[in-house]
Design a protein around this motif. Structure first.
Motif, PDB file in Angstrom:
ATOM      1  N   GLU A  10       0.847  -1.198   0.000  1.00  0.00           N
ATOM      2  CA  GLU A  10       0.000   0.000   0.000  1.00  0.00           C
ATOM      3  C   GLU A  10       0.884   1.250   0.000  1.00  0.00           C
ATOM      4  OE1 GLU A  10      -2.284   3.261   0.532  1.00  0.00           O
ATOM      5  OE2 GLU A  10      -1.046   2.689   2.277  1.00  0.00           O
ATOM      6  N   LEU A  11       1.909   1.260   0.846  1.00  0.00           N
ATOM      7  CA  LEU A  11       2.803   2.433   0.921  1.00  0.00           C
ATOM      8  C   LEU A  11       3.504   2.671  -0.419  1.00  0.00           C
ATOM      9  CD1 LEU A  11       4.395   1.950   4.472  1.00  0.00           C
ATOM     10  CD2 LEU A  11       2.565   3.538   3.813  1.00  0.00           C
ATOM     11  N   ALA A  12       3.797   1.575  -1.131  1.00  0.00           N
ATOM     12  CA  ALA A  12       4.521   1.686  -2.407  1.00  0.00           C
ATOM     13  C   ALA A  12       3.683   2.348  -3.498  1.00  0.00           C
ATOM     14  CB  ALA A  12       4.999   0.307  -2.865  1.00  0.00           C
ATOM     15  N   THR A  13       2.379   2.493  -3.276  1.00  0.00           N
ATOM     16  CA  THR A  13       1.521   3.149  -4.281  1.00  0.00           C
ATOM     17  C   THR A  13       1.561   4.673  -4.169  1.00  0.00           C
ATOM     18  OG1 THR A  13      -0.497   3.199  -2.923  1.00  0.00           O
ATOM     19  CG2 THR A  13      -0.087   1.179  -4.201  1.00  0.00           C
ATOM     20  N   HIS A  14       2.138   5.205  -3.071  1.00  0.00           N
ATOM     21  CA  HIS A  14       2.171   6.663  -2.879  1.00  0.00           C
ATOM     22  C   HIS A  14       3.331   7.284  -3.661  1.00  0.00           C
ATOM     23  CE1 HIS A  14      -0.868   6.921   0.384  1.00  0.00           C
ATOM     24  NE2 HIS A  14      -0.557   5.650   0.521  1.00  0.00           N
ATOM     25  N   PRO A  15       3.119   8.442  -4.261  1.00  0.00           N
ATOM     26  CA  PRO A  15       4.215   9.089  -4.992  1.00  0.00           C
ATOM     27  C   PRO A  15       5.289   9.655  -4.063  1.00  0.00           C
ATOM     28  CG  PRO A  15       2.271  10.502  -4.992  1.00  0.00           C
ATOM     29  CD  PRO A  15       1.851   9.199  -4.388  1.00  0.00           C
ATOM     30  N   ARG A  16       4.886   9.951  -2.821  1.00  0.00           N
ATOM     31  CA  ARG A  16       5.846  10.520  -1.869  1.00  0.00           C
ATOM     32  C   ARG A  16       5.526  10.034  -0.464  1.00  0.00           C
ATOM     33  NH1 ARG A  16       7.005  16.948  -0.274  1.00  0.00           N
ATOM     34  NH2 ARG A  16       9.037  16.534   0.683  1.00  0.00           N
ATOM     35  N   LEU A  17       6.576   9.648   0.275  1.00  0.00           N
ATOM     36  CA  LEU A  17       6.442   9.321   1.701  1.00  0.00           C
ATOM     37  C   LEU A  17       7.361  10.263   2.475  1.00  0.00           C
ATOM     38  CD1 LEU A  17       6.758   5.397   1.668  1.00  0.00           C
ATOM     39  CD2 LEU A  17       4.634   6.754   1.724  1.00  0.00           C
ATOM     40  N   VAL A  18       6.872  10.736   3.615  1.00  0.00           N
ATOM     41  CA  VAL A  18       7.714  11.520   4.525  1.00  0.00           C
ATOM     42  C   VAL A  18       7.787  10.740   5.834  1.00  0.00           C
ATOM     43  CG1 VAL A  18       8.062  13.710   5.699  1.00  0.00           C
ATOM     44  CG2 VAL A  18       6.998  13.689   3.424  1.00  0.00           C
ATOM     45  N   LEU A  19       8.967  10.209   6.123  1.00  0.00           N
ATOM     46  CA  LEU A  19       9.149   9.369   7.306  1.00  0.00           C
ATOM     47  C   LEU A  19       9.739  10.191   8.443  1.00  0.00           C
ATOM     48  CD1 LEU A  19      10.739   6.207   5.618  1.00  0.00           C
ATOM     49  CD2 LEU A  19       8.322   6.854   5.821  1.00  0.00           C
ATOM     50  N   VAL A  20       9.198  10.010   9.639  1.00  0.00           N
ATOM     51  CA  VAL A  20       9.727  10.701  10.815  1.00  0.00           C
ATOM     52  C   VAL A  20      10.326   9.666  11.750  1.00  0.00           C
ATOM     53  CG1 VAL A  20       9.222  12.272  12.720  1.00  0.00           C
ATOM     54  CG2 VAL A  20       7.941  12.482  10.559  1.00  0.00           C
ATOM     55  N   SER A  21      11.655   9.803  11.966  1.00  0.00           N
ATOM     56  CA  SER A  21      12.385   8.901  12.860  1.00  0.00           C
ATOM     57  C   SER A  21      12.596   9.600  14.184  1.00  0.00           C
ATOM     58  CB  SER A  21      13.752   8.552  12.263  1.00  0.00           C
ATOM     59  OG  SER A  21      13.598   7.782  11.094  1.00  0.00           O
ATOM     60  N   GLY A  22      12.049   9.024  15.247  1.00  0.00           N
ATOM     61  CA  GLY A  22      12.176   9.638  16.565  1.00  0.00           C
ATOM     62  C   GLY A  22      13.337   9.063  17.362  1.00  0.00           C
ATOM     63  N   ARG A  23      13.739   9.828  18.343  1.00  0.00           N
ATOM     64  CA  ARG A  23      14.731   9.368  19.325  1.00  0.00           C
ATOM     65  C   ARG A  23      14.143   9.658  20.700  1.00  0.00           C
ATOM     66  NH1 ARG A  23      19.938   6.696  18.405  1.00  0.00           N
ATOM     67  NH2 ARG A  23      19.554   6.146  16.238  1.00  0.00           N
ATOM     68  N   TYR A  24      14.940   9.472  21.735  1.00  0.00           N
ATOM     69  CA  TYR A  24      14.514   9.711  23.119  1.00  0.00           C
ATOM     70  C   TYR A  24      13.352   8.800  23.485  1.00  0.00           C
ATOM     71  CZ  TYR A  24      17.197  13.825  21.834  1.00  0.00           C
ATOM     72  OH  TYR A  24      18.145  14.647  21.332  1.00  0.00           O
ATOM     73  N   GLU A  25      12.577   9.221  24.490  1.00  0.00           N
ATOM     74  CA  GLU A  25      11.502   8.349  24.984  1.00  0.00           C
ATOM     75  C   GLU A  25      10.230   8.507  24.183  1.00  0.00           C
ATOM     76  OE1 GLU A  25      14.265   6.969  26.641  1.00  0.00           O
ATOM     77  OE2 GLU A  25      14.168   9.093  27.100  1.00  0.00           O
ATOM     78  N   GLY A  26      10.201   9.524  23.303  1.00  0.00           N
ATOM     79  CA  GLY A  26       9.005   9.690  22.495  1.00  0.00           C
ATOM     80  C   GLY A  26       8.904  11.066  21.888  1.00  0.00           C
ATOM     81  N   VAL A  27       7.729  11.290  21.322  1.00  0.00           N
ATOM     82  CA  VAL A  27       7.457  12.504  20.574  1.00  0.00           C
ATOM     83  C   VAL A  27       6.192  13.107  21.170  1.00  0.00           C
ATOM     84  CG1 VAL A  27       6.475  13.115  18.325  1.00  0.00           C
ATOM     85  CG2 VAL A  27       8.626  11.860  18.432  1.00  0.00           C
ATOM     86  N   ASP A  28       6.130  14.423  21.244  1.00  0.00           N
ATOM     87  CA  ASP A  28       4.928  15.097  21.757  1.00  0.00           C
ATOM     88  C   ASP A  28       3.699  14.614  20.968  1.00  0.00           C
ATOM     89  OD1 ASP A  28       2.826  17.195  22.073  1.00  0.00           O
ATOM     90  OD2 ASP A  28       4.392  18.261  23.184  1.00  0.00           O
ATOM     91  N   GLN A  29       2.679  14.164  21.684  1.00  0.00           N
ATOM     92  CA  GLN A  29       1.499  13.563  21.052  1.00  0.00           C
ATOM     93  C   GLN A  29       0.793  14.520  20.101  1.00  0.00           C
ATOM     94  OE1 GLN A  29       0.673  10.343  21.277  1.00  0.00           O
ATOM     95  NE2 GLN A  29      -1.031  10.636  19.845  1.00  0.00           N
ATOM     96  N   ARG A  30       0.929  15.833  20.332  1.00  0.00           N
ATOM     97  CA  ARG A  30       0.257  16.805  19.450  1.00  0.00           C
ATOM     98  C   ARG A  30       0.811  16.762  18.034  1.00  0.00           C
ATOM     99  NH1 ARG A  30       1.216  21.831  23.335  1.00  0.00           N
ATOM    100  NH2 ARG A  30       3.123  20.589  23.620  1.00  0.00           N
ATOM    101  N   PHE A  31       2.095  16.417  17.897  1.00  0.00           N
ATOM    102  CA  PHE A  31       2.659  16.262  16.553  1.00  0.00           C
ATOM    103  C   PHE A  31       2.011  15.061  15.866  1.00  0.00           C
ATOM    104  CE2 PHE A  31       5.769  14.305  13.678  1.00  0.00           C
ATOM    105  CZ  PHE A  31       5.907  15.329  12.757  1.00  0.00           C
ATOM    106  N   ILE A  32       1.901  13.984  16.585  1.00  0.00           N
ATOM    107  CA  ILE A  32       1.306  12.763  16.003  1.00  0.00           C
ATOM    108  C   ILE A  32      -0.163  13.020  15.644  1.00  0.00           C
ATOM    109  CG2 ILE A  32       0.725  10.345  16.473  1.00  0.00           C
ATOM    110  CD1 ILE A  32       3.217  10.394  18.426  1.00  0.00           C
ATOM    111  N   ASP A  33      -0.895  13.634  16.560  1.00  0.00           N
ATOM    112  CA  ASP A  33      -2.333  13.854  16.342  1.00  0.00           C
ATOM    113  C   ASP A  33      -2.606  14.776  15.155  1.00  0.00           C
ATOM    114  OD1 ASP A  33      -2.822  12.307  18.569  1.00  0.00           O
ATOM    115  OD2 ASP A  33      -3.244  14.009  19.908  1.00  0.00           O
ATOM    116  N   ASN A  34      -1.746  15.750  14.946  1.00  0.00           N
ATOM    117  CA  ASN A  34      -2.037  16.792  13.954  1.00  0.00           C
ATOM    118  C   ASN A  34      -1.284  16.678  12.631  1.00  0.00           C
ATOM    119  OD1 ASN A  34      -3.956  18.705  15.440  1.00  0.00           O
ATOM    120  ND2 ASN A  34      -2.309  18.389  16.923  1.00  0.00           N
ATOM    121  N   ARG A  35      -0.160  15.954  12.619  1.00  0.00           N
ATOM    122  CA  ARG A  35       0.672  15.956  11.414  1.00  0.00           C
ATOM    123  C   ARG A  35       0.964  14.577  10.825  1.00  0.00           C
ATOM    124  NH1 ARG A  35       3.274  20.654  10.095  1.00  0.00           N
ATOM    125  NH2 ARG A  35       3.056  19.670   8.072  1.00  0.00           N
ATOM    126  N   VAL A  36       0.703  13.522  11.611  1.00  0.00           N
ATOM    127  CA  VAL A  36       1.080  12.172  11.149  1.00  0.00           C
ATOM    128  C   VAL A  36      -0.130  11.457  10.555  1.00  0.00           C
ATOM    129  CG1 VAL A  36       1.878   9.890  11.938  1.00  0.00           C
ATOM    130  CG2 VAL A  36       3.028  11.968  12.741  1.00  0.00           C
TER     131      VAL A  36
END
Ligand code: 4GX
Length: 226
Positions: free
Chosen positions: A102-128
């Motif tokens: 399914e992912l291979a059908t998209h013309p563009r993917l933007v991958l976000v690689s996190g570090r530390y214990e996590g990422v602020d949930q507001r980024f995930i809720d609004n941008r991912v």
């Protein structure tokens, strides 16, 4: 296909698995355009901080929503097509063959690689758009998971595998594991090859391969037969 990666460790993507063999060739042939971006370039304070202490207390650090949001906006604006935003996390859906296709059908993917214990949930809720895990174990950061995803997806871009191989002919395309393989010499150290493979009986050999695949799947991965 274009793939962008947002990471705190852009050098992790240089001279690694994406610079050899089939993926190297796909990049040279412009079937895959990989763009790696340093999240820290979008830090705004004088210490260039990308993380902070968690509200409510707890272990470790959390990646800041403002830095990630700005970084993603910048990267997306490099093209008219914003791409599907994928965050690599053990909290995501576990990656499998159907998701890769399914992912291979998209013309563009933007991958976000996190570090530390996590990422602020507001980024995930609004941008991912999609949260994906490469399996039920923990690695140090999202860089290796991103590389695994890119490699698996790139194999499905038409032209990457060349003429010899097709992703349809490999395990998971039909939900069965592969049969065992052998090559010359026919005997080594007294270790022999199954007689049938040397028999020249094409129909019997094909039946044997199918039986081996079913037996292996039943023994090793009964979950795939569900
Ligand atoms: N499949 N990790 C991400 C940082 C992190 C922690 C908490 C979000 C929430 C992994 C995996 C994985 C380790 C990458 C933790 N991000 N990613 N990292 N398994 O283990 O994708």
């Amino acid at each position: 296909m274009r793939v962008d990666v947002l990471t705190l460790f852009p050098s992790a993507f240089e001279g690694g698995p994406l610079d050899v063999s089939i993926i190297k060739r796909a990049r040279e042939d412009r079937l895959l355009a990989l763009h790696v971006h340093d999240i820290r370039e979008h830090a705004t304070d004088r210490h260039r901080s990308v993380d902070d202490y968690p509200f409510g207390g707890g272990q470790g650090m959390v990646m800041r929503v403002d830095v990630l949001d700005t970084a993603l906006t910048h990267v997306q604006a490099e093209e008219a097509e914003p791409g599907l935003v994928v965050f690599l996390t053990p909290q995501g859906e576990v990656l499998n063959d159907a998701i890769v296709r399914e992912l291979a059908t998209h013309p563009r993917l933007v991958l976000v690689s996190g570090r530390y214990e996590g990422v602020d949930q507001r980024f995930i809720d609004n941008r991912v758009d999609r949260e994906i895990s490469i399996g039920d174990y923990i690695v140090t950061g999202g860089e290796l998971p991103a590389m695994v995803l890119i490699d698996a997806v790139a194999r499905h871009i038409p032209g990457t595998l060349g003429d010899e191989a097709s992703p349809e002919e490999e395990s998971f395309a039909d939900g069965l594991l592969e049969h065992p393989q052998y090559t010359r010499p026919a005997e080594y150290n007294g270790w022999t090859v199954p007689e049938i493979l040397l028999s020249g009986h094409h129909a019997n050999i094909e039946k044997w391969k199918r039986d081996q695949r079913e037996e292996r799947t039943r023994e090793r991965r009964p979950d795939l037969l569900e």
